[in-house]
Scaffold this motif. Structure first.
Motif, PDB file in Angstrom:
ATOM      1  N   SER A  33      -4.590  -1.205  -2.056  1.00 12.95           N
ATOM      2  CA  SER A  33      -3.774  -1.163  -3.271  1.00 12.95           C
ATOM      3  C   SER A  33      -2.782  -2.316  -3.201  1.00 12.95           C
ATOM      4  O   SER A  33      -2.507  -2.858  -2.132  1.00 12.95           O
ATOM      5  CB  SER A  33      -3.053   0.180  -3.416  1.00 12.95           C
ATOM      6  OG  SER A  33      -2.202   0.418  -2.316  1.00 12.95           O
ATOM      7  N   THR A  55       0.803  -1.226   0.000  1.00 16.60           N
ATOM      8  CA  THR A  55       0.000   0.000   0.000  1.00 16.60           C
ATOM      9  C   THR A  55       0.835   1.275   0.000  1.00 16.60           C
ATOM     10  O   THR A  55       0.331   2.337  -0.360  1.00 16.60           O
ATOM     11  CB  THR A  55      -0.925   0.043   1.227  1.00 16.60           C
ATOM     12  OG1 THR A  55      -0.123   0.059   2.420  1.00 16.60           O
ATOM     13  CG2 THR A  55      -1.866  -1.144   1.245  1.00 16.60           C
ATOM     14  N   LEU A  69      -6.668  -5.616   0.395  1.00 13.74           N
ATOM     15  CA  LEU A  69      -5.669  -4.549   0.348  1.00 13.74           C
ATOM     16  C   LEU A  69      -6.216  -3.390  -0.480  1.00 13.74           C
ATOM     17  O   LEU A  69      -6.721  -3.604  -1.583  1.00 13.74           O
ATOM     18  CB  LEU A  69      -4.373  -5.058  -0.294  1.00 13.74           C
ATOM     19  CG  LEU A  69      -3.590  -6.116   0.476  1.00 13.74           C
ATOM     20  CD1 LEU A  69      -2.463  -6.665  -0.389  1.00 13.74           C
ATOM     21  CD2 LEU A  69      -3.033  -5.534   1.766  1.00 13.74           C
TER      22      LEU A  69
END
Length: 199
Positions: free
Chosen positions: A148, A102, A146
């Motif tokens: 990203s 992330t 997640l």
């Protein structure tokens, strides 16, 4: 005209069905599941259940395809060590992986790392292994949890390995664990990039 139309549609559906079958065989190497299996295979994991019937891709068959992401590598841990209870070294490795995926330095509330830390704390208090939270419960669908994700690099693997080592009482990583999965994905991605530059 109305009688011919259903016949044409049936013929088109049959043709599409046949081409889908052929595409399914050739696209096995490109699917996220096949990339996870490639990670598991590269660290000696066993493919479970009906997935064994499908051809398991080698690192060569994955080359030239999309690189394995951190989320996919975490999900591959489910195949290799999913039945193992989450401990503090797992939670630290998962946190390091999430931070690298992330780009955030803090733990995301409700994220994979937060769930792993919570599970590790809970598991430390329990004596019965059957009651403990397993890695599979935390890492299933990690990619979608997640916010990203990014392809695994060697630097990512080094960070995750370091986190797992620092938080293990015996200062070692676990075979088939989080760090092993991330390292295997980094190796596969590196071999993909080097084979891609040779072409």
């Amino acid at each position: 005209m109305s009688q011919e139309q259903p016949k044409r549609e049936e013929a088109e559906e049959e043709h599409e069905h046949e081409s889908i079958k052929q595409e399914d065989v050739s696209n096995v190497q490109e699917s996220p599941l096949s990339r996870k299996r490639a990670v598991a295979d590269s660290i000696g994991g066993q493919v479970l259940g009906k997935d064994r019937k499908q051809a398991s891709p080698s690192s060569e068959s994955v080359s030239g395809r999309a690189n394995i992401t951190i989320g996919e590598a975490l999900e591959a841990t489910v195949v290799t060590a999913g039945n193992r209870p989450v401990d503090y070294s797992d939670a630290a490795a998962i946190q390091a992986a999430e931070v690298r995926a992330t780009g955030r330095t803090n733990i995301i509330p409700g994220g994979v790392a937060a769930a792993a830390q919570s599970a590790a704390t809970r598991n430390a208090r329990l004596t019965n292994d059957e009651e403990k939270t397993k890695l599979a419960e935390i890492l299933a669908d990690a990619s979608s949890k997640l916010p990203s994700d990014k392809p695994v690099t060697r630097k990512d693997a080094e960070g995750v390995i370091g986190a797992e080592l620092r938080n293990d009482p015996n200062l070692c990583t676990r075979p088939g664990g989080v760090a092993a999965s991330i390292a295997a994905a980094a190796r596969l991605n590196q071999s993909n990039s080097t084979s891609g530059t040779k072409k």
